[in-house]
Design an enzyme around this catalytic site. Structure first.
Site, PDB file in Angstrom:
ATOM      1  CG  HIS A   6      -1.780  -1.153   1.373  1.00 24.24           C
ATOM      2  ND1 HIS A   6      -2.160  -1.650   2.593  1.00 24.24           N
ATOM      3  CD2 HIS A   6      -2.362  -1.949   0.444  1.00 24.24           C
ATOM      4  CE1 HIS A   6      -2.948  -2.697   2.409  1.00 24.24           C
ATOM      5  NE2 HIS A   6      -3.077  -2.901   1.118  1.00 24.24           N
ATOM      6  CE  LYS A  15       1.790   3.151   6.004  1.00 27.33           C
ATOM      7  NZ  LYS A  15       1.175   2.058   5.246  1.00 27.33           N
ATOM      8  CE1 TYR A  37       0.074   1.808   9.706  1.00 24.46           C
ATOM      9  CE2 TYR A  37      -0.293  -0.242  10.873  1.00 24.46           C
ATOM     10  CZ  TYR A  37      -0.697   0.702   9.945  1.00 24.46           C
ATOM     11  OH  TYR A  37      -1.880   0.542   9.263  1.00 24.46           O
ATOM     12  CG  ASP A  45      -4.016  -5.730  -0.355  1.00 27.13           C
ATOM     13  OD1 ASP A  45      -4.119  -4.526  -0.691  1.00 27.13           O
ATOM     14  OD2 ASP A  45      -3.770  -6.086   0.815  1.00 27.13           O
TER      15      ASP A  45
END
Length: 180
Positions: free
Chosen positions: A61, A70, A130, A168
């Protein structure tokens, strides 16, 4: 804290020093001045926590208008974590790096803005946390297909295909994907 630049030097692996005894342990998971020294002057605006079962693959992503950096880590289980350079002017454009993150090694991976990100769960379950440098924007999320032949990511999946979301499964090839 041990700090290691990976094959794509903008992606940084942090291994914290653990202080433990029979009562438990303590570790520092984030220090702004150290982070800025090795990763740049970023501010985090959102923290996320996900849980996934063995064989789940999430990603790859990325966001274009609001790219997110991140800082990722696993607090339960293990994942194989991957960052793909989507920055078209970068000398490492189209390359990927991966690292195992687990509750045992306690490593953290910095995935800078401009990278696609994904992970594969290698244990019965994994909890993944995260910090993000920008807010999630659902209308600005894109996906590169996890099995894109051009990227040739060496996912540790064995003979059983991973379970992925419908989104996905429909991810673009790297060549079709929009880069930065």
């Amino acid at each position: 804290m041990k700090i290691e630049r990976l094959e794509i030097e903008d992606v940084v692996l942090f291994t914290p020093k653990i202080f433990g005894d029979e009562r438990g342990f303590f570790m520092e998971t984030f220090r702004q001045e150290t982070f800025e020294e090795f990763c740049g002057n970023y501010q985090f605006v959102q923290d996320n926590h996900s849980k996934s079962s063995k064989g789940i693959l999430r990603g790859l992503h990325y966001q274009l208008k609001n790219p997110q950096g991140k800082l990722v880590r696993v607090i339960k289980g293990e994942v194989f974590d991957v960052a793909v350079d989507m920055r078209s002017k970068s000398p490492t454009y189209g390359r990927w790096v991966g690292a195992y993150l687990s509750d045992e090694n306690r490593r953290m991976l910095w995935v800078p803005p401009g990278f696609a990100h994904g992970f594969y769960v290698t244990t019965d379950e994994a909890e993944f946390v995260y910090k993000c440098t920008d807010y999630y924007s659902p209308g600005d999320e894109y996906s590169v297909h996890w099995a894109d032949a051009g990227l040739a990511i060496d996912w540790p999946i064995g003979d059983v295909p991973p379970r992925v979301s419908e989104k996905d499964a429909q991810g673009a090839t790297f060549g079709e994907a929009l880069g930065y």
